[in-house]
Design an enzyme around this catalytic site. Structure first.
Site, PDB file in Angstrom:
ATOM      1  N   CYS A 222       0.830  -1.210   0.000  1.00  0.00           N
ATOM      2  CA  CYS A 222       0.000   0.000   0.000  1.00  0.00           C
ATOM      3  C   CYS A 222       0.866   1.263   0.000  1.00  0.00           C
ATOM      4  N   CYS A 227      -1.597   1.764  -3.014  1.00  0.00           N
ATOM      5  CA  CYS A 227      -2.574   2.841  -2.789  1.00  0.00           C
ATOM      6  C   CYS A 227      -1.951   4.245  -2.779  1.00  0.00           C
ATOM      7  N   LYS A 230      -0.146   5.406  -6.036  1.00  0.00           N
ATOM      8  CA  LYS A 230      -1.201   5.380  -7.063  1.00  0.00           C
ATOM      9  C   LYS A 230      -2.138   6.584  -6.923  1.00  0.00           C
ATOM     10  N   TYR A 363      -8.558  -3.348 -11.561  1.00  0.00           N
ATOM     11  CA  TYR A 363      -8.144  -2.196 -10.756  1.00  0.00           C
ATOM     12  C   TYR A 363      -6.804  -1.575 -11.192  1.00  0.00           C
ATOM     13  N   GLU A 367      -6.434   1.879 -13.336  1.00  0.00           N
ATOM     14  CA  GLU A 367      -5.971   3.042 -12.567  1.00  0.00           C
ATOM     15  C   GLU A 367      -4.660   3.581 -13.143  1.00  0.00           C
ATOM     16  N   HIS A 635     -26.241  20.502  -0.318  1.00  0.00           N
ATOM     17  CA  HIS A 635     -26.255  21.122  -1.639  1.00  0.00           C
ATOM     18  C   HIS A 635     -25.152  22.154  -1.745  1.00  0.00           C
ATOM     19  N   GLU A 640     -25.503  14.275  -2.782  1.00  0.00           N
ATOM     20  CA  GLU A 640     -26.923  14.548  -2.531  1.00  0.00           C
ATOM     21  C   GLU A 640     -27.833  13.825  -3.517  1.00  0.00           C
TER      22      GLU A 640
HETATM   23  P1  FAD Z   1       1.413  -6.216   1.875  1.00  0.00           P
HETATM   24  O1  FAD Z   1       1.052  -4.804   2.125  1.00  0.00           O
HETATM   25  O2  FAD Z   1       1.746  -6.587   0.485  1.00  0.00           O
HETATM   26  O3  FAD Z   1       2.639  -6.559   2.844  1.00  0.00           O
HETATM   27  C1  FAD Z   1       3.321  -7.773   2.809  1.00  0.00           C
HETATM   28  C2  FAD Z   1       4.761  -7.520   3.204  1.00  0.00           C
HETATM   29  O4  FAD Z   1       5.395  -8.756   3.518  1.00  0.00           O
HETATM   30  C3  FAD Z   1       5.574  -6.903   2.076  1.00  0.00           C
HETATM   31  O5  FAD Z   1       6.374  -5.853   2.552  1.00  0.00           O
HETATM   32  C4  FAD Z   1       6.440  -8.063   1.601  1.00  0.00           C
HETATM   33  O6  FAD Z   1       7.636  -7.639   1.003  1.00  0.00           O
HETATM   34  C5  FAD Z   1       6.664  -8.786   2.905  1.00  0.00           C
HETATM   35  N1  FAD Z   1       7.056 -10.189   2.769  1.00  0.00           N
HETATM   36  C6  FAD Z   1       6.616 -11.088   1.865  1.00  0.00           C
HETATM   37  N2  FAD Z   1       7.167 -12.288   2.110  1.00  0.00           N
HETATM   38  C7  FAD Z   1       7.965 -12.127   3.197  1.00  0.00           C
HETATM   39  C8  FAD Z   1       8.773 -13.013   3.951  1.00  0.00           C
HETATM   40  N3  FAD Z   1       8.849 -14.305   3.655  1.00  0.00           N
HETATM   41  N4  FAD Z   1       9.473 -12.517   4.994  1.00  0.00           N
HETATM   42  C9  FAD Z   1       9.388 -11.217   5.339  1.00  0.00           C
HETATM   43  N5  FAD Z   1       8.609 -10.345   4.663  1.00  0.00           N
HETATM   44  C10 FAD Z   1       7.915 -10.800   3.618  1.00  0.00           C
HETATM   45  N6  FAD Z   1      -5.949  -1.209  -1.593  1.00  0.00           N
HETATM   46  C11 FAD Z   1      -6.793  -0.247  -1.183  1.00  0.00           C
HETATM   47  O7  FAD Z   1      -7.474  -0.423  -0.159  1.00  0.00           O
HETATM   48  N7  FAD Z   1      -6.912   0.946  -1.841  1.00  0.00           N
HETATM   49  C12 FAD Z   1      -6.180   1.220  -2.936  1.00  0.00           C
HETATM   50  O8  FAD Z   1      -6.310   2.293  -3.507  1.00  0.00           O
HETATM   51  C13 FAD Z   1      -5.282   0.236  -3.400  1.00  0.00           C
HETATM   52  N8  FAD Z   1      -4.516   0.482  -4.466  1.00  0.00           N
HETATM   53  C14 FAD Z   1      -3.619  -0.449  -4.877  1.00  0.00           C
HETATM   54  C15 FAD Z   1      -2.832  -0.159  -5.972  1.00  0.00           C
HETATM   55  C16 FAD Z   1      -1.925  -1.077  -6.419  1.00  0.00           C
HETATM   56  C17 FAD Z   1      -1.051  -0.746  -7.603  1.00  0.00           C
HETATM   57  C18 FAD Z   1      -1.781  -2.320  -5.757  1.00  0.00           C
HETATM   58  C19 FAD Z   1      -0.782  -3.335  -6.216  1.00  0.00           C
HETATM   59  C20 FAD Z   1      -2.560  -2.625  -4.661  1.00  0.00           C
HETATM   60  C21 FAD Z   1      -3.498  -1.685  -4.208  1.00  0.00           C
HETATM   61  N9  FAD Z   1      -4.308  -1.939  -3.104  1.00  0.00           N
HETATM   62  C22 FAD Z   1      -5.195  -0.990  -2.692  1.00  0.00           C
HETATM   63  C23 FAD Z   1      -4.244  -3.211  -2.372  1.00  0.00           C
HETATM   64  C24 FAD Z   1      -3.412  -3.070  -1.079  1.00  0.00           C
HETATM   65  O9  FAD Z   1      -2.155  -2.506  -1.362  1.00  0.00           O
HETATM   66  C25 FAD Z   1      -3.235  -4.440  -0.445  1.00  0.00           C
HETATM   67  O10 FAD Z   1      -4.515  -5.026  -0.258  1.00  0.00           O
HETATM   68  C26 FAD Z   1      -2.550  -4.375   0.921  1.00  0.00           C
HETATM   69  O11 FAD Z   1      -1.292  -3.774   0.822  1.00  0.00           O
HETATM   70  C27 FAD Z   1      -2.414  -5.783   1.487  1.00  0.00           C
HETATM   71  O12 FAD Z   1      -1.744  -5.748   2.723  1.00  0.00           O
HETATM   72  P2  FAD Z   1      -0.983  -7.049   3.272  1.00  0.00           P
HETATM   73  O13 FAD Z   1      -0.563  -6.715   4.648  1.00  0.00           O
HETATM   74  O14 FAD Z   1      -1.803  -8.241   3.056  1.00  0.00           O
HETATM   75  O15 FAD Z   1       0.280  -7.218   2.330  1.00  0.00           O
HETATM   76  P1  NAP Z   2      -7.044  -8.738 -10.656  1.00  0.00           P
HETATM   77  O1  NAP Z   2      -8.215  -8.099 -10.044  1.00  0.00           O
HETATM   78  O2  NAP Z   2      -6.770 -10.155 -10.337  1.00  0.00           O
HETATM   79  O3  NAP Z   2      -7.171  -8.586 -12.255  1.00  0.00           O
HETATM   80  C1  NAP Z   2      -6.278  -9.163 -13.151  1.00  0.00           C
HETATM   81  C2  NAP Z   2      -6.527  -8.609 -14.552  1.00  0.00           C
HETATM   82  O4  NAP Z   2      -5.552  -9.140 -15.432  1.00  0.00           O
HETATM   83  C3  NAP Z   2      -7.868  -9.020 -15.125  1.00  0.00           C
HETATM   84  O5  NAP Z   2      -8.335  -7.991 -15.944  1.00  0.00           O
HETATM   85  C4  NAP Z   2      -7.513 -10.266 -15.938  1.00  0.00           C
HETATM   86  O6  NAP Z   2      -8.383 -10.499 -17.014  1.00  0.00           O
HETATM   87  C5  NAP Z   2      -6.168  -9.873 -16.468  1.00  0.00           C
HETATM   88  N1  NAP Z   2      -5.338 -11.027 -16.817  1.00  0.00           N
HETATM   89  C6  NAP Z   2      -5.025 -12.055 -16.021  1.00  0.00           C
HETATM   90  N2  NAP Z   2      -4.224 -12.919 -16.674  1.00  0.00           N
HETATM   91  C7  NAP Z   2      -4.030 -12.412 -17.904  1.00  0.00           C
HETATM   92  C8  NAP Z   2      -3.313 -12.849 -19.047  1.00  0.00           C
HETATM   93  N3  NAP Z   2      -2.620 -13.978 -19.017  1.00  0.00           N
HETATM   94  N4  NAP Z   2      -3.318 -12.081 -20.138  1.00  0.00           N
HETATM   95  C9  NAP Z   2      -4.017 -10.936 -20.159  1.00  0.00           C
HETATM   96  N5  NAP Z   2      -4.730 -10.466 -19.136  1.00  0.00           N
HETATM   97  C10 NAP Z   2      -4.742 -11.208 -18.002  1.00  0.00           C
HETATM   98  O7  NAP Z   2      -5.704  -7.985 -10.311  1.00  0.00           O
HETATM   99  P2  NAP Z   2      -5.230  -6.488 -10.031  1.00  0.00           P
HETATM  100  O8  NAP Z   2      -5.872  -5.491 -10.887  1.00  0.00           O
HETATM  101  O9  NAP Z   2      -3.766  -6.617 -10.055  1.00  0.00           O
HETATM  102  O10 NAP Z   2      -5.678  -6.205  -8.549  1.00  0.00           O
HETATM  103  C11 NAP Z   2      -5.315  -7.057  -7.481  1.00  0.00           C
HETATM  104  C12 NAP Z   2      -6.066  -6.641  -6.242  1.00  0.00           C
HETATM  105  O11 NAP Z   2      -5.503  -5.429  -5.722  1.00  0.00           O
HETATM  106  C13 NAP Z   2      -7.530  -6.331  -6.520  1.00  0.00           C
HETATM  107  O12 NAP Z   2      -8.314  -7.480  -6.295  1.00  0.00           O
HETATM  108  C14 NAP Z   2      -7.837  -5.243  -5.543  1.00  0.00           C
HETATM  109  O13 NAP Z   2      -8.498  -5.741  -4.409  1.00  0.00           O
HETATM  110  C15 NAP Z   2      -6.508  -4.638  -5.136  1.00  0.00           C
HETATM  111  N6  NAP Z   2      -6.468  -3.243  -5.649  1.00  0.00           N
HETATM  112  C16 NAP Z   2      -7.312  -2.322  -5.094  1.00  0.00           C
HETATM  113  C17 NAP Z   2      -7.335  -1.026  -5.602  1.00  0.00           C
HETATM  114  C18 NAP Z   2      -8.274  -0.008  -5.012  1.00  0.00           C
HETATM  115  O14 NAP Z   2      -8.815  -0.231  -3.950  1.00  0.00           O
HETATM  116  N7  NAP Z   2      -8.492   1.118  -5.675  1.00  0.00           N
HETATM  117  C19 NAP Z   2      -6.516  -0.685  -6.653  1.00  0.00           C
HETATM  118  C20 NAP Z   2      -5.681  -1.646  -7.195  1.00  0.00           C
HETATM  119  C21 NAP Z   2      -5.678  -2.935  -6.681  1.00  0.00           C
HETATM  120  P3  NAP Z   2      -9.684 -11.461 -16.917  1.00  0.00           P
HETATM  121  O15 NAP Z   2     -10.777 -10.602 -16.400  1.00  0.00           O
HETATM  122  O16 NAP Z   2      -9.867 -11.902 -18.324  1.00  0.00           O
HETATM  123  O17 NAP Z   2      -9.317 -12.586 -15.999  1.00  0.00           O
END
Ligand code: FAD
Ligand code: NAP
Length: 660
Positions: A222, A227, A230, A363, A367, A635, A640
């Protein structure tokens, strides 16, 4: 009277009928505190891990119907209970010998855990496997600090000889009460809460560099590559739009307006650096030990921590939380790992990506495509099937068509098959060959950058889970837990993106982590509620939602039981600026047979996240259409519009706005 019957008698005689106020069948042991934990002000129960549908069936001892796999699983569960509890009593609620033993521990002021075999579905199986472990067929069957005491008589003898007291005095031999693997949203929340509750806690966080060599600091996805950067890049794009609008509001400026990628990225990375630092500080303040090493299980209660230099250290703990999150998936095609980037690389890319192909349509893909186009880049999105799978498809299509109208190109029903480098550079030039998902057609394109956003792989396959028997879904690699985030190995829990079937969102991981710590160490019982979690897709036109999509609502409740209210609207700020009328859209889905309860909330418009958050709270309180109608709007705002929704979708009436 006074003479204890032998423990075998408890089994030899048929059990008496259950007492009238018999407790409901529970899934696991109950912790009974003769001396409540003063610091936490209470005791709590820690039921044995039971995964839905995985309970062993009732069978009588001797006529086992347990498969060898189920037997092994049960053996692991029982060993977990024995290892995790200072005093573990396997008992039957009606057995007088069990009662005597419980009274003994109570009189000694010792907290003990009980599993009442007559009150669980698989009690007979438990008794059978216990007899294999201990050579004792009867209850009570008692363990003290992992040592098998035997039954009632042996426990009383040990008490008289002083052996029991000696065993009870043995301190826990673990280094920590809790080790959390993964210092992201879920892991940090859980670790800090456990520390606040007085526990000795360690967090391991380690970032394996991306194939492009990108890595980052403490805080997880995040903060570093999700997040936060982004939303800030989305803001950069919105400011570009605001600049265009500003001329209509009288702002005059002469210089040519252009965007500088390097300045934006540096400013955002500086902000992230300050967040990394404050997370470290916060852990120190709460006395949580932070180790920047990669953690993997080597034994049930032991992990190996390997640091950047390859040095290995071993740590033990009574309990573990896995919060290792997920990392971007690759396609497995020629050139993907060599030449493509993912969201892990994009937010700190030291040069402007230029003409970009975004692969994926969920997502992350939409985004990123949105803000890249918003800062002036030539962006194409390659979509395999549909936009925003899992979301309301009417809304998803509107998100896509707005992006298309604002310059993003979409290549629908194509998947890349090869990426080839034409020119090196920052950025260089890449040729992408893609094939149709519907026929033999192939296409080619040249881009400066290819961003893969095709989903994320949970980081679960290289952390030694197989060594301690933690079950993951073979297909997804995600961890299976019950409704208290407990894996099939009782002292191992998991939260966040690693969980099977749960939403991958930061606030979900935080909530689950915090509540887990409170249940484990604070005497609380509140579980994480994964229903009606609001979310927002930060595309150029933001999409906020809570509850069910229209498709899912129809599937669950049937179309005839639903009423959908909707309208297009024109934000006031957009009117003077002359921006798209009849583009923003609001929709609620109501369940007619449940008092017109709002079961789906959807908004497409500016600040959709801000609007959705409050309505999500209302939905938690059981929001109905009548309550919405009785709410006075603010408003002039976008929110609203939900207080004045009149047109039902089924009426087919025109929802376009004629004026402001
Ligand atoms: P993470 O935050 O991924 O933390 C896991 C940590 O564990 C990482 O630092 C990793 O390096 C570490 N780790 C992994 N394996 C090991 C190991 N063996 N030993 C030690 N450390 C390790 N969510 C939202 O709510 N709003 C958003 O706008 C949003 N935007 C997103 C945009 C993008 C581009 C992406 C990719 C995700 C977004 N998400 C968003 C999703 C959100 O970031 C994740 O749901 C959240 O970070 C999950 O938290 P977590 O604690 O499960 O894992
Ligand atoms: P995702 O929701 O799993 O979507 C994967 C996308 O990639 C889908 O459109 C899928 O298409 C496509 N895809 C998968 N395999 C492919 C292939 N071989 N070739 C071409 N296209 C392929 O993954 P994500 O967008 O990475 O997001 C992961 C999670 O992060 C989300 O579930 C969300 O909860 C979190 N996130 C949250 C926010 C937010 O809160 N604003 C923002 C970003 C991420 P199909 O539909 O055809 O399978």
């Amino acid at each position: 009277p006074g003479r204890a019957r032998s423990d075998t008698e408890a089994l030899a005689h048929p059990p008496p009928p259950p007492p009238p106020s018999r407790a409901p069948k529970s899934a696991g042991p109950v912790k009974v505190g003769a001396v409540p934990n003063r610091r936490l002000g209470g005791v709590h129960s820690e039921p044995m891990a039971t995964l839905p549908g995985r309970r062993a069936r009732l069978s009588s001892p001797g006529t086992s119907r347990l498969s060898s796999e189920a037997r092994e699983e049960l053996r692991r569960r029982l060993q977990g209970l024995i290892e995790d509890n200072r005093v573990m009593i396997f008992s039957k609620s009606y057995c007088p010998h069990s009662t005597r033993v419980k009274e003994l521990f109570s009189s000694l002021g010792v907290e003990y855990n009980i599993l009442e075999l007559d009150q669980i579905d698989d009690g007979a199986n438990v008794q059978e496997v216990l007899s294999e472990i201990t050579n004792q067929k009867t209850v009570p069957n008692i363990f003290v600090n992992k040592v098998h005491m035997g039954g009632c008589d042996r426990t009383f003898q040990a008490h008289q000889s002083g052996l029991l007291q000696k065993l009870l005095q043995k301190e826990s031999t673990y280094d920590y009460d809790l080790i959390v693997i993964g210092g992201g949203s879920g892991g940090l929340a859980c670790a800090q809460e456990a520390a606040i509750l007085g526990k000795k806690v360690m967090v391991l966080d380690f970032v394996v560099p991306s194939p492009q060599g990108t890595s980052w600091g403490l805080g997880g996805t995040c903060v570093n590559v999700g997040c936060i950067p982004k939303k800030l890049m989305h803001q950069a794009a919105l400011l570009g739009q605001a600049l265009k609008d500003s001329r209509k509001f009288g702002w005059e400026y002469n210089q040519q307006v252009k965007h500088n990628w390097e300045i934006m990225t540096e400013a955002i990375q500086n902000h992230i650096g300050s967040l990394n630092w404050s997370y470290g500080l916060s852990l120190r303040e709460k006395s949580v030990a932070y180790v920047n090493s990669y953690g993997e299980f080597v034994e049930r209660h032991k992990i190996k921590a390997t640091n950047r230099k390859g040095q290995e250290t071993y740590y033990t703990a009574a309990k573990f939380v896995i919060a290792t999150g997920a990392r971007p998936r690759y396609l497995g095609i020629q050139g993907d790992k060599e030449y493509c980037i993912t969201s892990d690389d994009l937010f700190s890319l030291p040069y402007c990506p230029g003409k970009t192909l975004v692969v994926g349509a969920s997502y992350v893909a939409l985004e990123c495509a949105g803000f890249l186009a918003g800062v002036g880049l030539d962006v194409t999105v390659m979509v395999r099937s549909i936009l925003l799978r899992g979301f309301d498809q009417e809304m998803a299509e509107k998100v896509g068509s707005y992006m298309e109208q604002h310059g993003v190109k979409f290549l629908r029903k194509f998947i890349p098959v090869m990426v080839q480098q034409l020119e090196k550079g920052s950025p260089g030039k890449l040729k992408v060959v893609a094939k149709s998902t519907e026929g033999p057609e192939t296409i080619e394109g040249v881009y400066n950058t290819v961003l893969l956003a095709v989903g994320r792989e949970p980081s679960t396959r290289k952390i030694g889970l197989e060594k301690i028997g933690v079950k993951i879904s073979e297909k997804s690699g995600k961890i299976l837990v019950n409704d208290i985030e407990q894996t099939n190995v009782p002292h191992v829990y998991a939260v966040g993106d690693v969980l099977e079937g749960k939403l991958e969102l930061t606030p979900v991981a935080i909530q689950a982590g915090k509540l887990l710590a409170r249940r484990l160490f604070g005497g609380h019982s509140e579980k994480c509620n994964y229903i009606n979690v609001p979310t927002t897709v930060f595309t150029p036109l933001e999409y906020g939602c809570c509850g069910l999509s229209e498709e899912k609502a129809i599937e669950i409740h049937k179309k005839e039981n639903l009423e959908v209210y909707h309208t297009l609207f024109w934000p006031l700020e957009w009117t003077v600026a002359g921006r798209d009328n009849n583009t923003c859209y609001a929709k609620i889905i109501c369940n007619k047979v449940d008092n017109n309860r709002v079961i789906g909330f959807h908004i497409l418009g500016p600040n959709a996240g801000e609007v959705t958050q409050g309505f999500a709270a209302a939905m938690k309180c059981g929001l109905t259409k009548q309550l919405l109608d009785g709410t006075i709007g603010i408003h002039p705002t976008c929110g609203e519009v939900f207080t004045t929704l009149e047109i039902t979708k089924s009426s087919g009436l025109d929802i376009t706005q004629k004026g402001c």
